[in-house]
Motif scaffolding. Structure first.
Motif, PDB file in Angstrom:
ATOM      1  N   SER A   1      -4.658  -6.450  -5.036  1.00 19.90           N
ATOM      2  CA  SER A   1      -5.615  -5.389  -4.709  1.00 19.90           C
ATOM      3  C   SER A   1      -4.970  -4.167  -4.066  1.00 19.90           C
ATOM      4  CB  SER A   1      -6.689  -5.940  -3.760  1.00 19.90           C
ATOM      5  OG  SER A   1      -6.082  -6.443  -2.576  1.00 19.90           O
ATOM      6  N   GLY A   2      -3.674  -4.244  -3.738  1.00 16.51           N
ATOM      7  CA  GLY A   2      -3.029  -3.123  -3.063  1.00 16.51           C
ATOM      8  C   GLY A   2      -2.722  -1.979  -4.014  1.00 16.51           C
ATOM      9  N   THR A   3      -2.671  -0.782  -3.476  1.00 24.55           N
ATOM     10  CA  THR A   3      -2.420   0.400  -4.304  1.00 24.55           C
ATOM     11  C   THR A   3      -0.995   0.439  -4.841  1.00 24.55           C
ATOM     12  OG1 THR A   3      -1.908   1.644  -2.291  1.00 24.55           O
ATOM     13  CG2 THR A   3      -4.175   1.773  -3.132  1.00 24.55           C
ATOM     14  N   ALA A   4      -0.097  -0.316  -4.233  1.00 22.88           N
ATOM     15  CA  ALA A   4       1.289  -0.355  -4.713  1.00 22.88           C
ATOM     16  C   ALA A   4       1.672  -1.746  -5.205  1.00 22.88           C
ATOM     17  CB  ALA A   4       2.242   0.091  -3.610  1.00 22.88           C
ATOM     18  N   ASP A   5       0.706  -2.617  -5.423  1.00 23.50           N
ATOM     19  CA  ASP A   5       1.024  -3.986  -5.831  1.00 23.50           C
ATOM     20  C   ASP A   5       1.708  -4.035  -7.198  1.00 23.50           C
ATOM     21  OD1 ASP A   5       0.145  -5.134  -3.540  1.00 23.50           O
ATOM     22  OD2 ASP A   5      -1.735  -5.924  -4.333  1.00 23.50           O
TER      23      ASP A   5
ATOM     24  N   MET B   1       0.838  -1.198   0.000  1.00 21.57           N
ATOM     25  CA  MET B   1       0.000   0.000   0.000  1.00 21.57           C
ATOM     26  C   MET B   1       0.879   1.257   0.000  1.00 21.57           C
ATOM     27  SD  MET B   1      -3.099  -1.230   0.024  1.00 21.57           S
ATOM     28  CE  MET B   1      -4.073   0.208   0.452  1.00 21.57           C
ATOM     29  N   LYS B   2       0.414   2.256  -0.721  1.00 18.75           N
ATOM     30  CA  LYS B   2       1.125   3.537  -0.750  1.00 18.75           C
ATOM     31  C   LYS B   2       0.734   4.383   0.455  1.00 18.75           C
ATOM     32  CE  LYS B   2       1.669   4.009  -5.771  1.00 18.75           C
ATOM     33  NZ  LYS B   2       1.331   4.834  -6.959  1.00 18.75           N
TER      34      LYS B   2
END
Length: 770
Positions: A322-326, A287-288
């Motif tokens: 699903s993560g914002t930084a994946d 995540m960011k």
């Protein structure tokens, strides 16, 4: 010879009993037969002598009548003859006429014969009327004649006894001959068959014809058991499998299940085999946070259970990124090595990307607005939309293509996780027919009536039955699934072995109660219990002596958070001494915020917690502390170790690993677990205070009991629960599934002739041919 006598002696006894019962029947039959013949003869004699006898009677010469009768009795069967006058008087009879007989007692009915026993032996008495016909006038019709009397014929019946003796002798000789003939045939056939049976039995006892010996590549040079010994061979195979399972079960109980143990089993049972895990939720999320990237561990029981397994297996985990930084953390093949630094990489994660439309339809729509409420008895109506179903099919197909692309062998072991991928096993089977697919359904399986609500019920069942093994937490859920298949599909269901054969392929349906890692990771237990108690009280401005309860959940309506807070409120109503002295900390990770039902539920929980805190203004400390935010595992364990009690009040749950995590965290053997009856964990942890979450008073009473429980009782209960979790940890859960998969892979490599499945297939083929 002794074996032959076992056949012959009962045969002779049966024939003797039959002959003994048949003799009286034959005697009665002969008596009726001869009596009927004598009656016919009596009519013939009476008709023959009627005219000369009338003449003699009208002449009145008794001597000549007696002489006439005497000539008639010269026949050996006609014993005596008599005439009884109509007007009465003395009878005219031969000297042989029985003295005890007289005309008055004779039955005048000519259709009846009288069988009597006299001093001269058995006789048959036949009475015939003697009538003199009158001559009618000219032109007049004939009329009846005048009765002269009755003719009495007495027949000797002694000849019947002689013939009966002869018949019995013949009957006896017939049955003796029949018995000897049948016995001879039986002995000859038994001797010939016995040799083949003995040879077949010796082969079975040596292990031949039951399993394929090493070095034999096919079944042509090594025939299967004879048809007569087929059932015995199947029983021996089943016994061997049971002994292997029992031996393996005892081995499981004796060994300590650790990652090293699991790796050893994989090396021994599945050497060189590829292991893959497929789930919707990934084990680590990037995540960011501004310019930084943080690594999160999602609040998921599935991740808690599977992540240690993948560390032991060194396989591939495929999940939705699903993560914002994946996307920023994967390589060009969308892969990332895990766990993240500073730990050494143990496995790799392959991320699958979904469009917002796919995620909305597949995850939020069909999976969590349809299947989730359908399978949980939480009184939320499931919603099924055709557009959601289409996205669900599309995403399952996308994951199937990814699995095929990532597979490095034609027969990998694929562990498909949870209700998000009900269609995936069948899709994998179509592309990788040799794969061993273990599907595990982490949530409850409803009864057939409830599941029938789903418009695509047959498609979901068809997808799941593409699995080699289908696992559930409890036997209750296994039974529900088997009942559902039996009700909704044309499949062959074996309730003894808990297997379903569909599309010609069997699926084993098994109970595998999931658990947690044991022992917990050292970093989770690094902080002492007393320090954890101090930290969480200081963090929330609570005095050191404050009693603290904890609940850890996702913000989900199936978890019973609302019921839990109402129980705390009821405790303070019934036991006001706890006002200001007891605080309940509810940790609820936000989830599925795109679904309206979840947003409404979170709003209700916030309002309820505020109302309860406002209701007790005299409390120096708030009764409820609500923390709706994400927490890392080390933070969660800090609450487990620092609380006096943990409350799990799920309205319906497959297992619920929070209960087991709390027990695993308490190495001080203190603390009390309050556990809902409607969790799978309640069946394994009876030492917890089991409650009905819908019964607010019972939950409040359990809270009071937990707060008042002595240290000795807490220690006894906790030791028992920790012992169970130590023996039945997540590595054992995975090891059992993988060892069952290994056994099935070995069994599938046997020639078809030596398997129960092959026997059944040959029977069906013979039946179809007939």
């Amino acid at each position: 010879m002794r074996l032959s006598l076992r056949f012959v002696v009962p045969l002779f006894l049966a024939l003797g009993i039959f002959a003994y019962a048949a003799v009286p029947l034959v005697d009665r039959l002969m008596l009726r037969w001869f009596s009927r013949d004598l009656d016919i003869r009596s009519n013939l004699i009476a008709n023959t002598i009627e005219e000369p006898l009338q003449t003699l009677i009208q002449s009145g010469n008794r001597r000549r009548i007696v002489q006439f009768f005497t000539r008639l009795t010269q026949d050996e069967r006609l014993f005596a003859v008599a005439f009884c006058p109509a007007e009465g008087g003395e009878a005219i009879a031969t000297p042989t006429f029985p003295e005890e007989m007289n005309c008055a007692e004779l039955d005048p009915d000519p259709t009846k014969s009288d069988l009597r026993q006299t001093s001269k032996g058995p006789v048959l008495v036949s009475v015939r009327p003697l009538v003199v016909a009158e001559q009618p006038p000219a032109g007049a019709a004939p009329s009846g004649g005048a009765a002269l009397g009755q003719l009495v014929l007495v027949h000797d019946m002694s000849f019947i006894a002689r013939r009966s003796r002869e018949t019995r002798e013949y009957l006896f000789l017939f049955f003796v001959g029949l018995g000897l003939t049948v016995a001879l045939i039986t002995v000859v056939i038994a001797q010939l068959s016995w040799r083949g049976w003995v040879q077949g039995m010796r082969a079975l006892l040596r292990g031949q014809r039951v399993i394929l010996p090493p070095g034999r590549g096919g079944s042509k040079g090594f025939p299967g058991p004879p048809p007569e010994l087929g059932p015995l061979a199947r029983d021996l195979r089943a016994l061997i499998e049971d002994l292997e399972a029992d031996h393996r079960s005892r081995d499981e109980e004796q060994i300590a299940w650790t990652p090293a143990t699991l790796r050893e089993i994989l090396h021994r049972e599945l050497r060189g085999q590829e292991v893959m895990v497929v789930s919707n939720r990934e084990p680590y999320i990037h995540m960011k946070r501004g310019n930084d990237i943080e690594v999160w561990r999602p609040a998921s029981g599935l991740v808690t259970a599977l992540e240690p397994i993948m560390r032991a297996c060194s396989g591939t985990w495929i999940a939705h990124g699903s993560g914002t930084a994946d996307r920023e953390t994967v390589d060009k093949h969308d892969r990332v090595s895990l766990p993240p630094p500073p730990e050494a990489p143990a496995y790799r994660l392959r991320r699958v990307w979904l469009t917002p439309e796919e995620e909305a339809g597949y995850y939020y729509g069909f999976a969590n607005e349809g299947l989730w409420p359908l399978c949980h008895i939480a009184h939320v109506r499931p919603v099924f939309r055709t557009s959601d179903w289409e996205q669900y099919v599309s995403v399952n197909r996308k994951f199937a293509r990814t699995i095929v692309a990532e597979a490095q062998s034609p027969d990998p072991i694929v562990l498909v996780q949870d209700y998000h991928f009900a269609l995936l096993p069948r899709m994998i089977r179509q592309s990788l027919p040799s794969a061993t697919i273990i599907s595990f359904w982490h949530i409850p399986w409803p009864n057939p009536e409830a599941f029938a609500i789903c418009p695509w019920r047959e498609e979901l069942l068809d997808g799941l039955l593409g699995s080699t093994i289908l696992g559930f937490h409890t036997q209750f859920h296994v039974n529900n699934f088997v009942d559902t298949v039996d009700r909704l599909l044309e499949a062959r269901v074996d309730r003894e072995m808990f297997a379903v054969t569909y599309r010609g392929k069997p699926t084993a349906v098994r109970r595998y109660p999931i658990s947690v890692e044991w022992p917990p990771a050292p970093e989770l237990l690094a902080k002492p219990v007393e320090q954890c108690r101090t930290v969480i009280r200081q963090r929330h401005n609570l005095p050191p002596e404050q009693a603290v309860g904890v609940g850890v959940e996702r913000m989900d309506y199936t978890k019973g958070i609302e019921e839990r807070l109402r129980a705390v409120e009821r405790l303070l109503e019934l036991e006001p001494q706890w006002i200001g002295k007891f605080t309940f900390i509810q940790i609820a990770a936000p989830t599925r915020i795109h679904i309206e039902e979840y947003r409404n539920y979170e709003a209700r929980i916030r309002d309820l917690a505020m109302r309860i805190n406002q209701r007790f203004p005299e409390a120096t400390q708030p009764p409820i502390i609500l923390k709706i935010e994400h927490h890392q595992p080390d933070q969660i364990f800090e609450y487990y170790r620092g609380a006096d009690l943990c409350m799990v009040t799920s309205l319906h749950d497959g297992m619920n690993l929070v209960a087991k995590e709390f027990v695993a965290a308490r190495d001080d053997e203190r603390g009390v677990l309050i556990l809902s009856l409607f969790t799978g964990a309640a069946r394994e942890l009876p030492e917890a205070l089991n409650v009905n979450p819908y019964d607010t008073d019972q939950c409040a009473a359990s809270l009071h009991l937990a707060l008042m429980m002595s240290g000795a009782e807490q220690r006894t209960r906790m030791r028992l629960m920790r012992g169970l979790i130590q023996d039945f940890n997540v590595f054992r859960w995975a090891g059992r599934m993988l060892m069952d998969a290994a056994a099935m892979r070995r069994r599938e490599r046997l020639p078809d002739a030596f398997t129960t499945r092959g026997t059944e297939r040959r029977k069906r083929a013979a039946f179809d041919t007939a």
